[in-house]
Write a protein that holds these residues in place. Structure first.
Motif, PDB file in Angstrom:
ATOM      1  N   ASP A   1      37.994  40.752  39.646  1.00  0.00           N
ATOM      2  CA  ASP A   1      38.464  40.990  38.274  1.00  0.00           C
ATOM      3  C   ASP A   1      38.022  39.865  37.345  1.00  0.00           C
ATOM      4  O   ASP A   1      37.624  40.094  36.201  1.00  0.00           O
ATOM      5  N   PHE A   2      38.098  38.633  37.829  1.00  0.00           N
ATOM      6  CA  PHE A   2      37.707  37.461  37.046  1.00  0.00           C
ATOM      7  C   PHE A   2      36.220  37.500  36.695  1.00  0.00           C
ATOM      8  O   PHE A   2      35.821  37.198  35.567  1.00  0.00           O
ATOM      9  N   MET A   3      35.388  37.894  37.654  1.00  0.00           N
ATOM     10  CA  MET A   3      33.949  37.898  37.427  1.00  0.00           C
ATOM     11  C   MET A   3      33.483  39.078  36.571  1.00  0.00           C
ATOM     12  O   MET A   3      32.382  39.087  36.046  1.00  0.00           O
ATOM     13  N   GLU A   4      34.330  40.105  36.448  1.00  0.00           N
ATOM     14  CA  GLU A   4      34.051  41.249  35.589  1.00  0.00           C
ATOM     15  C   GLU A   4      32.696  41.914  35.874  1.00  0.00           C
ATOM     16  O   GLU A   4      31.812  41.954  35.025  1.00  0.00           O
ATOM     17  N   PRO A   5      32.508  42.442  37.083  1.00  0.00           N
ATOM     18  CA  PRO A   5      31.245  43.114  37.407  1.00  0.00           C
ATOM     19  C   PRO A   5      31.036  44.343  36.533  1.00  0.00           C
ATOM     20  O   PRO A   5      31.993  45.040  36.185  1.00  0.00           O
ATOM     21  N   GLU A   6      29.785  44.597  36.188  1.00  0.00           N
ATOM     22  CA  GLU A   6      29.466  45.718  35.315  1.00  0.00           C
ATOM     23  C   GLU A   6      29.057  46.961  36.088  1.00  0.00           C
ATOM     24  O   GLU A   6      28.948  48.042  35.509  1.00  0.00           O
ATOM     25  N   ASN A   7      28.809  46.817  37.377  1.00  0.00           N
ATOM     26  CA  ASN A   7      28.443  47.971  38.193  1.00  0.00           C
ATOM     27  C   ASN A   7      28.748  47.653  39.657  1.00  0.00           C
ATOM     28  O   ASN A   7      29.160  46.537  39.998  1.00  0.00           O
ATOM     29  N   GLU A   8      28.531  48.643  40.507  1.00  0.00           N
ATOM     30  CA  GLU A   8      28.850  48.484  41.932  1.00  0.00           C
ATOM     31  C   GLU A   8      27.992  47.421  42.593  1.00  0.00           C
ATOM     32  O   GLU A   8      28.471  46.665  43.452  1.00  0.00           O
ATOM     33  N   ALA A   9      26.730  47.340  42.181  1.00  0.00           N
ATOM     34  CA  ALA A   9      25.835  46.336  42.769  1.00  0.00           C
ATOM     35  C   ALA A   9      26.337  44.923  42.475  1.00  0.00           C
ATOM     36  O   ALA A   9      26.329  44.050  43.347  1.00  0.00           O
ATOM     37  N   GLU A  10      26.785  44.700  41.250  1.00  0.00           N
ATOM     38  CA  GLU A  10      27.319  43.387  40.893  1.00  0.00           C
ATOM     39  C   GLU A  10      28.604  43.097  41.658  1.00  0.00           C
ATOM     40  O   GLU A  10      28.842  41.973  42.087  1.00  0.00           O
ATOM     41  N   GLU A  11      29.429  44.112  41.835  1.00  0.00           N
ATOM     42  CA  GLU A  11      30.665  43.909  42.579  1.00  0.00           C
ATOM     43  C   GLU A  11      30.368  43.468  44.003  1.00  0.00           C
ATOM     44  O   GLU A  11      31.022  42.566  44.541  1.00  0.00           O
ATOM     45  N   GLN A  12      29.382  44.097  44.626  1.00  0.00           N
ATOM     46  CA  GLN A  12      29.002  43.720  45.983  1.00  0.00           C
ATOM     47  C   GLN A  12      28.452  42.296  46.021  1.00  0.00           C
ATOM     48  O   GLN A  12      28.720  41.532  46.951  1.00  0.00           O
ATOM     49  N   PHE A  13      27.697  41.938  44.989  1.00  0.00           N
ATOM     50  CA  PHE A  13      27.161  40.582  44.897  1.00  0.00           C
ATOM     51  C   PHE A  13      28.295  39.566  44.815  1.00  0.00           C
ATOM     52  O   PHE A  13      28.288  38.539  45.490  1.00  0.00           O
ATOM     53  N   PHE A  14      29.308  39.862  44.002  1.00  0.00           N
ATOM     54  CA  PHE A  14      30.410  38.929  43.816  1.00  0.00           C
ATOM     55  C   PHE A  14      31.291  38.837  45.053  1.00  0.00           C
ATOM     56  O   PHE A  14      31.916  37.801  45.300  1.00  0.00           O
ATOM     57  N   GLU A  15      31.359  39.912  45.825  1.00  0.00           N
ATOM     58  CA  GLU A  15      32.110  39.846  47.076  1.00  0.00           C
ATOM     59  C   GLU A  15      31.477  38.828  48.017  1.00  0.00           C
ATOM     60  O   GLU A  15      32.177  38.050  48.685  1.00  0.00           O
ATOM     61  N   ALA A  16      30.138  38.819  48.057  1.00  0.00           N
ATOM     62  CA  ALA A  16      29.432  37.832  48.872  1.00  0.00           C
ATOM     63  C   ALA A  16      29.536  36.442  48.245  1.00  0.00           C
ATOM     64  O   ALA A  16      29.654  35.424  48.938  1.00  0.00           O
ATOM     65  N   TYR A  17      29.525  36.405  46.932  1.00  0.00           N
ATOM     66  CA  TYR A  17      29.603  35.148  46.187  1.00  0.00           C
ATOM     67  C   TYR A  17      30.936  34.456  46.416  1.00  0.00           C
ATOM     68  O   TYR A  17      31.022  33.224  46.424  1.00  0.00           O
ATOM     69  N   PHE A  18      31.982  35.254  46.609  1.00  0.00           N
ATOM     70  CA  PHE A  18      33.323  34.726  46.858  1.00  0.00           C
ATOM     71  C   PHE A  18      33.311  33.741  48.027  1.00  0.00           C
ATOM     72  O   PHE A  18      33.953  32.683  47.983  1.00  0.00           O
TER      73      PHE A  18
END
Length: 268
Positions: free
Chosen positions: A179-196
């Motif tokens: 929620d904090f990173m505010e992904p704009e699409n599913e690909a970004e969400e997956q990226f941020f999950e790894a980034y976590f």
């Protein structure tokens, strides 16, 4: 609330600063150059960003330049704002000035009056480096854009927790972080999950304290860098070559030199 300076909208870029230093054209003047002139200018700008002189621009080099120039722009904007609210007699900003001009500072958060006052007090206290009870023009820069200044760390972390810590345990779980990173699409969400995982140093699947602050300082630039590399890094080697930049000069300049009429600032 969007608590950080919007990078693409509110930054004097490394390219823009480099242009000013070198005395070469900028903005519309660049578009009027011949193809040969544009190539020379782009090469000069590229070399200005290539800090380690390895013939390419890394994400780190892009981030370093963006952060440097976000701070430069924040200083210019904060100085303008300072003179709008500072006491004409004292030449500084008191708590009363802050209370008067920032009464809706945290209006988007579900805060009680007491919680809001506590946040404002923490922010003011940390910004007031010499603890004389007022903010000078230099001190006010940190109040205006706290995420850019290490001595404002406790406020930065606290504000993120207020906005994104759903279970109020003083930590960010994966869902809070997304929620904090505010992904704009599913690909970004997956990226941020790894980034976590990069920020979760102790691997307890939660971010707290220093981990949250590290995430905060990276969030300032991550979206813009992702978009820039997605567009320009054609060989996907995580670096930008001069050829890749030259293949898309408009994209490169759009990311680094936003039009003045698009510049905005999100006040805290």
């Amino acid at each position: 609330m969007r608590w950080l300076l919007l990078v693409c909208l509110g930054v004097v870029s490394a390219v823009d600063l480099h242009i000013k230093k070198q005395g070469v054209p900028s903005g519309q003047e660049f578009l009027a150059l011949s193809a040969e002139q544009k190539e020379l200018v782009m090469a000069e700008l590229f070399n200005g960003l290539d800090a380690d002189r390895d013939g390419s621009i890394s994400r780190h080099e892009v981030r370093h330049s963006i952060i440097h120039n976000i701070r430069f722009e924040a200083e210019q904007l904060s100085h303008t704002h300072f003179h709008k609210i500072a006491s004409r007699i004292a030449g500084n900003i008191s708590r009363e000035d802050i209370n008067r001009h920032y009464e809706n500072d945290f209006s988007s958060a579900d805060l009680s009056d007491t919680e809001e006052r506590e946040l404002l007090e923490l922010k003011f206290t940390l910004a007031d480096v010499n603890q004389d009870g007022v903010l000078t023009e230099d001190e006010y820069v940190a109040y205006y854009e706290p995420a850019l200044f290490p001595h404002m760390k406790n406020f930065t972390v606290r504000e993120i927790l207020v906005d994104y810590d759903e279970d109020k345990d003083g930590k960010l779980c994966m869902d809070d972080f997304i929620d904090f990173m505010e992904p704009e699409n599913e690909a970004e969400e997956q990226f941020f999950e790894a980034y976590f995982d990069q920020f979760d140093v102790d691997k307890n699947e939660l971010l707290d304290g220093d981990e949250i602050y590290e995430a905060a300082t990276n969030e300032i630039t991550i979206h813009e860098i992702m978009m820039l590399f997605d567009e320009l890094d054609s060989d996907e080697d995580e670096k930008l070559s001069l050829k890749e930049v030259m293949n898309h000069p408009k994209i490169f300049l759009d990311f680094t030199m936003p039009p003045p009429d698009e510049m905005e600032h999100s006040e805290l």
